[in-house]
Design a protein around this motif. Structure first.
Motif, PDB file in Angstrom:
ATOM      1  N   GLN A 104       0.578  -1.413  -0.054  1.00 62.92           N
ATOM      2  CA  GLN A 104      -0.009   0.079   0.075  1.00 62.92           C
ATOM      3  C   GLN A 104       0.892   1.109   0.075  1.00 62.92           C
ATOM      4  O   GLN A 104       0.703   2.753  -0.804  1.00 62.92           O
ATOM      5  N   CYS A 105       2.319   1.022   0.983  1.00 57.40           N
ATOM      6  CA  CYS A 105       3.006   2.358   1.080  1.00 57.40           C
ATOM      7  C   CYS A 105       3.346   2.788  -0.456  1.00 57.40           C
ATOM      8  O   CYS A 105       3.607   3.500  -0.801  1.00 57.40           O
ATOM      9  N   LEU A 106       3.794   1.694  -1.224  1.00 58.73           N
ATOM     10  CA  LEU A 106       4.588   1.942  -1.847  1.00 58.73           C
ATOM     11  C   LEU A 106       3.478   1.629  -3.127  1.00 58.73           C
ATOM     12  O   LEU A 106       4.374   2.570  -4.249  1.00 58.73           O
ATOM     13  N   SER A 107       2.474   1.532  -3.204  1.00 55.91           N
ATOM     14  CA  SER A 107       2.050   2.688  -4.797  1.00 55.91           C
ATOM     15  C   SER A 107       1.816   3.782  -4.091  1.00 55.91           C
ATOM     16  O   SER A 107       1.416   4.312  -5.516  1.00 55.91           O
ATOM     17  N   LEU A 108       1.076   4.075  -3.376  1.00 56.45           N
ATOM     18  CA  LEU A 108       0.900   5.773  -3.287  1.00 56.45           C
ATOM     19  C   LEU A 108       2.217   6.509  -3.382  1.00 56.45           C
ATOM     20  O   LEU A 108       1.970   7.575  -3.998  1.00 56.45           O
ATOM     21  N   GLY A 137       8.757   7.255 -10.618  1.00 55.43           N
ATOM     22  CA  GLY A 137       9.755   5.693  -9.748  1.00 55.43           C
ATOM     23  C   GLY A 137      10.906   6.025 -11.117  1.00 55.43           C
ATOM     24  O   GLY A 137      11.914   5.399 -11.603  1.00 55.43           O
ATOM     25  N   ASN A 138      11.004   7.286 -11.081  1.00 56.57           N
ATOM     26  CA  ASN A 138      12.030   7.531 -12.654  1.00 56.57           C
ATOM     27  C   ASN A 138      13.895   7.735 -11.624  1.00 56.57           C
ATOM     28  O   ASN A 138      14.601   8.730 -11.952  1.00 56.57           O
ATOM     29  N   SER A 139      14.128   6.465 -11.207  1.00 56.07           N
ATOM     30  CA  SER A 139      15.267   6.154 -10.513  1.00 56.07           C
ATOM     31  C   SER A 139      15.531   4.526 -10.703  1.00 56.07           C
ATOM     32  O   SER A 139      14.677   4.165 -10.725  1.00 56.07           O
ATOM     33  N   LYS A 185       5.247 -14.665  -8.357  1.00 60.04           N
ATOM     34  CA  LYS A 185       4.753 -15.462  -8.797  1.00 60.04           C
ATOM     35  C   LYS A 185       4.129 -16.660  -7.587  1.00 60.04           C
ATOM     36  O   LYS A 185       3.752 -17.519  -7.631  1.00 60.04           O
ATOM     37  N   SER A 186       4.540 -15.917  -6.143  1.00 57.72           N
ATOM     38  CA  SER A 186       4.125 -16.869  -5.265  1.00 57.72           C
ATOM     39  C   SER A 186       2.288 -16.206  -4.719  1.00 57.72           C
ATOM     40  O   SER A 186       1.376 -17.185  -3.484  1.00 57.72           O
ATOM     41  N   LYS A 187       1.698 -14.542  -5.107  1.00 53.71           N
ATOM     42  CA  LYS A 187       0.836 -14.087  -5.193  1.00 53.71           C
ATOM     43  C   LYS A 187      -0.788 -15.443  -5.754  1.00 53.71           C
ATOM     44  O   LYS A 187      -0.083 -14.530  -7.057  1.00 53.71           O
ATOM     45  N   LYS A 188      -1.023 -15.344  -5.740  1.00 54.73           N
ATOM     46  CA  LYS A 188      -3.282 -15.841  -6.036  1.00 54.73           C
ATOM     47  C   LYS A 188      -3.757 -14.858  -5.976  1.00 54.73           C
ATOM     48  O   LYS A 188      -4.767 -14.665  -6.968  1.00 54.73           O
ATOM     49  N   ASP A 189      -4.105 -14.088  -5.237  1.00 56.53           N
ATOM     50  CA  ASP A 189      -4.427 -12.797  -5.193  1.00 56.53           C
ATOM     51  C   ASP A 189      -4.812 -11.971  -6.157  1.00 56.53           C
ATOM     52  O   ASP A 189      -4.090 -11.155  -6.150  1.00 56.53           O
ATOM     53  N   THR A 190      -5.600 -11.813  -7.094  1.00 50.07           N
ATOM     54  CA  THR A 190      -5.826 -11.147  -8.290  1.00 50.07           C
ATOM     55  C   THR A 190      -5.664  -9.140  -8.155  1.00 50.07           C
ATOM     56  O   THR A 190      -5.410  -7.950  -9.014  1.00 50.07           O
ATOM     57  N   ARG A 191      -5.790  -8.716  -7.028  1.00 52.49           N
ATOM     58  CA  ARG A 191      -6.227  -8.063  -6.174  1.00 52.49           C
ATOM     59  C   ARG A 191      -4.988  -7.153  -6.621  1.00 52.49           C
ATOM     60  O   ARG A 191      -4.050  -5.929  -7.062  1.00 52.49           O
ATOM     61  N   GLN A 192      -3.997  -7.745  -5.638  1.00 50.19           N
ATOM     62  CA  GLN A 192      -2.724  -7.738  -5.205  1.00 50.19           C
ATOM     63  C   GLN A 192      -1.620  -7.762  -6.441  1.00 50.19           C
ATOM     64  O   GLN A 192      -1.268  -6.657  -6.870  1.00 50.19           O
ATOM     65  N   LEU A 193      -2.105  -8.659  -7.236  1.00 50.26           N
ATOM     66  CA  LEU A 193      -1.539  -8.688  -8.425  1.00 50.26           C
ATOM     67  C   LEU A 193      -1.304  -7.750  -9.171  1.00 50.26           C
ATOM     68  O   LEU A 193      -0.488  -7.010 -10.004  1.00 50.26           O
ATOM     69  N   LYS A 194      -2.911  -7.281  -9.007  1.00 49.09           N
ATOM     70  CA  LYS A 194      -2.665  -6.011 -10.807  1.00 49.09           C
ATOM     71  C   LYS A 194      -1.996  -4.807  -9.848  1.00 49.09           C
ATOM     72  O   LYS A 194      -1.880  -4.109 -11.001  1.00 49.09           O
ATOM     73  N   LEU A 195      -2.679  -4.236  -8.324  1.00 48.42           N
ATOM     74  CA  LEU A 195      -1.711  -2.958  -8.016  1.00 48.42           C
ATOM     75  C   LEU A 195      -0.069  -3.638  -8.087  1.00 48.42           C
ATOM     76  O   LEU A 195       0.811  -2.848  -8.454  1.00 48.42           O
ATOM     77  N   LEU A 196       0.512  -4.950  -7.942  1.00 46.97           N
ATOM     78  CA  LEU A 196       2.148  -4.775  -8.575  1.00 46.97           C
ATOM     79  C   LEU A 196       2.545  -4.672 -10.013  1.00 46.97           C
ATOM     80  O   LEU A 196       3.518  -4.216  -9.478  1.00 46.97           O
ATOM     81  N   LEU A 197       2.024  -5.088 -10.560  1.00 51.77           N
ATOM     82  CA  LEU A 197       1.822  -5.197 -12.219  1.00 51.77           C
ATOM     83  C   LEU A 197       1.434  -2.942 -12.189  1.00 51.77           C
ATOM     84  O   LEU A 197       2.429  -2.910 -13.233  1.00 51.77           O
ATOM     85  N   ARG A 198       0.502  -2.593 -11.527  1.00 49.33           N
ATOM     86  CA  ARG A 198       0.419  -1.542 -11.708  1.00 49.33           C
ATOM     87  C   ARG A 198       1.676  -0.605 -11.219  1.00 49.33           C
ATOM     88  O   ARG A 198       2.206   0.827 -11.664  1.00 49.33           O
ATOM     89  N   ILE A 199       2.438  -1.223 -10.589  1.00 51.07           N
ATOM     90  CA  ILE A 199       4.100  -0.229  -9.698  1.00 51.07           C
ATOM     91  C   ILE A 199       4.560  -0.422 -10.492  1.00 51.07           C
ATOM     92  O   ILE A 199       5.201   0.317 -10.997  1.00 51.07           O
ATOM     93  N   ILE A 200       4.998  -1.960 -10.501  1.00 53.10           N
ATOM     94  CA  ILE A 200       5.726  -1.965 -11.630  1.00 53.10           C
ATOM     95  C   ILE A 200       5.813  -1.548 -13.521  1.00 53.10           C
ATOM     96  O   ILE A 200       7.385  -0.186 -13.765  1.00 53.10           O
ATOM     97  N   LYS A 201       4.890  -0.735 -13.336  1.00 49.42           N
ATOM     98  CA  LYS A 201       4.579   0.035 -14.895  1.00 49.42           C
ATOM     99  C   LYS A 201       4.455   1.236 -14.661  1.00 49.42           C
ATOM    100  O   LYS A 201       5.065   2.081 -15.551  1.00 49.42           O
ATOM    101  N   ARG A 202       4.489   1.437 -13.633  1.00 49.15           N
ATOM    102  CA  ARG A 202       5.022   2.898 -12.980  1.00 49.15           C
ATOM    103  C   ARG A 202       6.192   3.312 -12.704  1.00 49.15           C
ATOM    104  O   ARG A 202       6.521   4.723 -13.236  1.00 49.15           O
ATOM    105  N   LEU A 203       6.987   2.431 -12.225  1.00 49.90           N
ATOM    106  CA  LEU A 203       7.921   2.626 -11.844  1.00 49.90           C
ATOM    107  C   LEU A 203       9.268   2.744 -13.448  1.00 49.90           C
ATOM    108  O   LEU A 203      10.537   3.019 -13.529  1.00 49.90           O
ATOM    109  N   VAL A 204       8.577   1.872 -14.613  1.00 48.38           N
ATOM    110  CA  VAL A 204       9.032   1.562 -15.289  1.00 48.38           C
ATOM    111  C   VAL A 204       8.777   2.900 -16.468  1.00 48.38           C
ATOM    112  O   VAL A 204      10.158   3.526 -17.320  1.00 48.38           O
ATOM    113  N   SER A 205       7.751   3.640 -16.190  1.00 50.19           N
ATOM    114  CA  SER A 205       7.406   4.300 -17.438  1.00 50.19           C
ATOM    115  C   SER A 205       8.025   5.871 -17.151  1.00 50.19           C
ATOM    116  O   SER A 205       8.368   5.857 -15.769  1.00 50.19           O
TER     117      SER A 205
END
Length: 158
Positions: free
Chosen positions: A108-112, A119-121, A138-158
């Motif tokens: 949650q903190c990372l997302s905010l 994430g321009n570093s 790989k370890s998480k099964k909750d789709t809500r958590q997975l979507k949030l993780l992917l959104r975080i990664i997308k923001r960090l990459v772009s």
């Protein structure tokens, strides 16, 4: 706003120390103490980030509706809390935690943080951090958590 001056630096320093102890803790009692302290600090960080996000959101909504909005206060708050960006990599390292409360709080903190600052570093995309993301994806099964993780990664990459 004056309350926040220096708070971001202090929270960063204490969190960095606590995460280091948490990641190094190998005995049961040390882990339990580090967990409790870490959860409290992550809760404080989450409250700071939520407050900042709400002020920014209200300001943007006021501008959009044409009622003005104190953009200076929102900008000042973002600037005061900018040192918290240094915690992005640290929060990523906490994601593989076996403690679900620590995982949830760090997520949650990372997302905010990435919503507010991006994430321009390059450091945020280090091999160590990518390993943490891969392990969690790989370890998480909750789709809500997975979507949030992917959104975080997308923001960090772009």
């Amino acid at each position: 706003l004056l309350l926040y001056v220096g708070l971001a630096h202090h929270i960063c320093n204490v969190l960095i120390e606590t995460v280091a102890r948490y990641l190094e803790a190998d005995n049961r009692s040390g882990t339990k103490t580090a967990n409790a302290l870490l959860l409290s600090l992550l809760d404080i960080l989450h409250c700071m980030l939520m407050y900042t996000a709400n002020i920014v959101r209200q300001t943007l909504q006021a501008q959009k509706s044409g009622t003005g909005g104190d953009t200076q206060a929102a900008e000042d708050l973002l600037l005061i809390n900018k040192p918290l960006m240094d915690l992005i990599s640290l929060l990523i390292q906490l994601l593989p935690s076996e403690d679900t409360e620590i995982f949830e709080s760090a997520l949650q903190c990372l997302s905010l943080l990435v919503q507010l600052y991006g994430g321009n570093s390059q450091e945020n995309m280090s091999p160590e951090n990518m390993d943490s993301f891969a392990e969690v994806l790989k370890s998480k099964k909750d789709t809500r958590q997975l979507k949030l993780l992917l959104r975080i990664i997308k923001r960090l990459v772009s």
